[in-house]
Design an enzyme around this catalytic site. Structure first.
Site, PDB file in Angstrom:
ATOM      1  CG  HIS A  79      72.594  34.642  73.193  1.00 13.59           C
ATOM      2  ND1 HIS A  79      72.188  33.440  72.670  1.00 13.59           N
ATOM      3  CD2 HIS A  79      71.897  34.798  74.358  1.00 13.59           C
ATOM      4  CE1 HIS A  79      71.281  32.901  73.459  1.00 13.59           C
ATOM      5  NE2 HIS A  79      71.098  33.697  74.487  1.00 13.59           N
ATOM      6  CB  SER A 102      66.723  36.365  74.850  1.00 14.60           C
ATOM      7  OG  SER A 102      67.152  36.148  76.169  1.00 14.60           O
ATOM      8  CD  GLU A 119      73.060  32.335  68.998  1.00 10.12           C
ATOM      9  OE1 GLU A 119      72.577  32.277  67.880  1.00 10.12           O
ATOM     10  OE2 GLU A 119      72.375  32.518  70.025  1.00 10.12           O
ATOM     11  CG  ASN A 152      67.368  32.913  72.965  1.00 14.46           C
ATOM     12  OD1 ASN A 152      67.185  31.979  73.732  1.00 14.46           O
ATOM     13  ND2 ASN A 152      68.273  33.839  73.169  1.00 14.46           N
TER      14      ASN A 152
HETATM   15  P1  NAI Z   1      67.206  39.785  85.156  1.00 15.68           P
HETATM   16  O1  NAI Z   1      65.822  40.280  85.151  1.00 15.68           O
HETATM   17  O2  NAI Z   1      67.598  38.632  86.029  1.00 15.68           O
HETATM   18  O3  NAI Z   1      68.221  40.991  85.500  1.00 15.68           O
HETATM   19  C1  NAI Z   1      68.173  42.247  84.895  1.00 15.68           C
HETATM   20  C2  NAI Z   1      68.901  43.246  85.810  1.00 15.68           C
HETATM   21  O4  NAI Z   1      69.033  44.487  85.113  1.00 15.68           O
HETATM   22  C3  NAI Z   1      68.141  43.547  87.109  1.00 15.68           C
HETATM   23  O5  NAI Z   1      69.015  43.361  88.217  1.00 15.68           O
HETATM   24  C4  NAI Z   1      67.741  45.022  86.965  1.00 15.68           C
HETATM   25  O6  NAI Z   1      67.748  45.720  88.213  1.00 15.68           O
HETATM   26  C5  NAI Z   1      68.837  45.532  86.047  1.00 15.68           C
HETATM   27  N1  NAI Z   1      68.472  46.741  85.297  1.00 15.68           N
HETATM   28  C6  NAI Z   1      67.301  47.003  84.649  1.00 15.68           C
HETATM   29  N2  NAI Z   1      67.370  48.205  84.034  1.00 15.68           N
HETATM   30  C7  NAI Z   1      68.615  48.695  84.292  1.00 15.68           C
HETATM   31  C8  NAI Z   1      69.294  49.896  83.923  1.00 15.68           C
HETATM   32  N3  NAI Z   1      68.724  50.830  83.160  1.00 15.68           N
HETATM   33  N4  NAI Z   1      70.566  50.089  84.374  1.00 15.68           N
HETATM   34  C9  NAI Z   1      71.168  49.157  85.149  1.00 15.68           C
HETATM   35  N5  NAI Z   1      70.568  47.994  85.537  1.00 15.68           N
HETATM   36  C10 NAI Z   1      69.320  47.778  85.102  1.00 15.68           C
HETATM   37  O7  NAI Z   1      67.539  39.450  83.614  1.00 15.68           O
HETATM   38  P2  NAI Z   1      68.556  38.349  83.032  1.00 15.68           P
HETATM   39  O8  NAI Z   1      67.901  37.025  82.983  1.00 15.68           O
HETATM   40  O9  NAI Z   1      69.879  38.505  83.691  1.00 15.68           O
HETATM   41  O10 NAI Z   1      68.660  38.831  81.509  1.00 15.68           O
HETATM   42  C11 NAI Z   1      69.453  39.949  81.143  1.00 15.68           C
HETATM   43  C12 NAI Z   1      69.604  39.971  79.625  1.00 15.68           C
HETATM   44  O11 NAI Z   1      70.306  38.791  79.211  1.00 15.68           O
HETATM   45  C13 NAI Z   1      68.261  39.983  78.886  1.00 15.68           C
HETATM   46  O12 NAI Z   1      68.357  40.777  77.741  1.00 15.68           O
HETATM   47  C14 NAI Z   1      68.069  38.513  78.539  1.00 15.68           C
HETATM   48  O13 NAI Z   1      67.266  38.330  77.404  1.00 15.68           O
HETATM   49  C15 NAI Z   1      69.518  38.087  78.266  1.00 15.68           C
HETATM   50  N6  NAI Z   1      69.783  36.659  78.452  1.00 15.68           N
HETATM   51  C16 NAI Z   1      69.211  35.979  79.491  1.00 15.68           C
HETATM   52  C17 NAI Z   1      69.483  34.627  79.659  1.00 15.68           C
HETATM   53  C18 NAI Z   1      68.890  33.862  80.798  1.00 15.68           C
HETATM   54  O14 NAI Z   1      69.041  32.609  80.802  1.00 15.68           O
HETATM   55  N7  NAI Z   1      68.256  34.491  81.783  1.00 15.68           N
HETATM   56  C19 NAI Z   1      70.376  33.902  78.743  1.00 15.68           C
HETATM   57  C20 NAI Z   1      71.001  34.747  77.757  1.00 15.68           C
HETATM   58  C21 NAI Z   1      70.681  36.065  77.609  1.00 15.68           C
END
Ligand code: NAI
Length: 283
Positions: free
Chosen positions: A139, A118, A151, A189
Site C-alpha cells: 500500500h 486501499s 504498508e 485506511n
Molecule cells: P484511479 O481511478 O485514478 O485509476 C485507476 C486506473 O485503472 C484507471 O486509469 C483505469 O483506466 C485503470 N483500470 C481500470 N480497470 C483496469 C483493468 N482491468 N486493466 C487495466 N487498467 C484498468 O485510481 P487510483 O486512485 O490510482 O487507485 C488505484 C488503486 O490504488 C486503488 O485500489 C486504490 O484504492 C489504491 N490507492 C489509492 C490511493 C490514492 O491516494 N488515490 C492511495 C493508495 C492506494
C-alpha cells in the site's frame, strides 16, 4: 535491469511508475483505456516537474531518463516477464477479481505480485492466482515519490520469501516497509477513512467549513494535511469505494459513507483529479 509491470495508470499507477523508473527499474505501465495510455508521457512530464520542485530527493531526476524507462501500453500480456507486478486499478473488488483471473495464465512462478489497494483483502485476490504465496499487498502512500513508507500487507498465504522480497523492493524505492497483516483497510485506511468520512459528515451537518475542519487538524494536531484535503488528493470516488469495502467487510455502521461524499461523486466532484472537490484546483 529488473522490470516492474505497473497495472492501472491512474493517480497511483503513474506515481508508482515514476518512482520505480527514478530508482533504476524498467517499467511497463498497462491501462485498459488507450486514452489514458496516450496521455501518460505528457502527464509524467508534469508530475516529474512537480516532484523535482517538492522534494530534494527528486531534485536531480531527469525527465527524459524517466520517460525513457516507462513504456505505456494497453496489452496486459506485456507484464508476463516482469520481476514485480504492481496492480493499481480501481478500488472495486469485482474489477480487481476479473483482472487477477486474466493475469493468472500470464504470470511465471518468479513474478511477485503487489496489490496496491486501499482496503481490499490481499488474501481474497491472492486466492485467484495459481500461487497465492507470490501475492502481497504494497500500500503505497500518495504522492508516492514524496513519502517515506509503504504498508506491506501479508496475506494469509503470502510466503516468507515474498515478504522478504517486498521489503527489499520497497527499500530500493527509498521507502521503509511497515509489514502488517491482512485485514480490510490495514492500518492506514482503517484509520484515515474514519477521519475523512466524519469530516464530510461535519460539512454536511453544517458544523464547519472544510477550511476550518482542516485547520483544526493542521494547527491543532500538527498534521501536515487535513482530512478533507487528503480526501481531495486521494480522489473522492476512491474514498467512497474504500468506505463501501470497509462497510461491507466489517458490517460495521461506523464505516457507512457520508451522503455528502456520495452526492459529490455523483455530481463529478472527485477532488484534485477533476479540479473540484471540497476545494477548487483551477485546471
Ligand atoms: P484511479 O481511478 O485514478 O485509476 C485507476 C486506473 O485503472 C484507471 O486509469 C483505469 O483506466 C485503470 N483500470 C481500470 N480497470 C483496469 C483493468 N482491468 N486493466 C487495466 N487498467 C484498468 O485510481 P487510483 O486512485 O490510482 O487507485 C488505484 C488503486 O490504488 C486503488 O485500489 C486504490 O484504492 C489504491 N490507492 C489509492 C490511493 C490514492 O491516494 N488515490 C492511495 C493508495 C492506494
Amino acid at each position: 535491469m529488473a522490470t516492474v509491470g505497473v497495472i492501472g495508470a491512474g493517480v497511483m499507477g503513474k506515481d508508482v511508475a515514476i518512482t520505480c523508473a527514478a530508482n533504476g527499474y524498467d517499467v511497463v505501465l498497462v491501462d485498459h483505456d488507450s486514452d489514458v495510455t496516450s496521455a501518460v508521457p505528457g502527464q509524467i512530464r508534469g508530475l516529474v516537474r512537480k516532484f523535482r520542485m517538492m522534494s530534494p530527493d527528486a531534485s536531480d531526476w531527469k525527465t527524459d531518463d524517466i520517460l525513457g524507462a516507462v513504456r505505456a501500453t494497453t496489452d496486459l500480456a506485456e507484464v508476463a516477464k516482469a520481476d514485480w507486478v504492481v496492480e493499481n486499478i480501481v478500488e472495486d473488488h469485482a474489477a480487481k477479481e476479473r483482472l487477477y483471473l486474466e493475469l493468472r495464465p500470464l504470470l511465471s512462478d518468479a513474478t511477485r505480485v503487489a496489490v496496491n489497494t486501499s482496503c481490499i483483502s490481499i488474501t481474497k485476490l491472492g486466492a485467484l492466482l495459481a500461487d497465492p504465496g507470490q501475492v502481497i499487498g504494497i500500500h503505497f502512500m500518495n504522492p508516492v515519490p514524496l513519502l517515506g513508507a509503504a504498508e506491506v500487507v501479508r496475506g494469509f498465504h503470502t510466503s516468507d520469501d515474498t515478504v522478504a522480497q517486498a521489503r527489499d523492493f520497497v527499500g530500493t524505492l527509498g521507502k521503509k516497509a511497515i509489514v502488517v497483516n491482512d485485514m480490510p483497510g490495514f492500518v492506514a485506511n482503517r484509520l484515515s477513512h474514519l477521519f475523512m468520512n466524519e469530516a464530510a459528515f461535519l460539512v454536511g451537518d453544517g458544523v464547519a467549513e472544510p477550511e476550518q475542519i482542516d485547520a483544526v487538524f493542521k494547527l491543532g494536531y500538527g498534521h501536515k494535511m487535513g482530512p478533507l484535503e487528503t480526501a481531495d488528493l486521494i480522489g473522492l470516488d476512491t474514498v467512497v469505494n474504500s468506505l463501501n469495502v470497509l462497510h461491507e467487510e466489517f458490517q460495521d455502521p461506523k464505516f457507512r459513507c457520508s451522503p455528502t461524499l456520495k452526492k459529490m461523486v455523483a455530481a463529478g466532484l472527485l477532488g484534485r483529479k477533476s479540479g473540484q472537490g471540497f476545494y477548487s484546483y483551477g485546471h
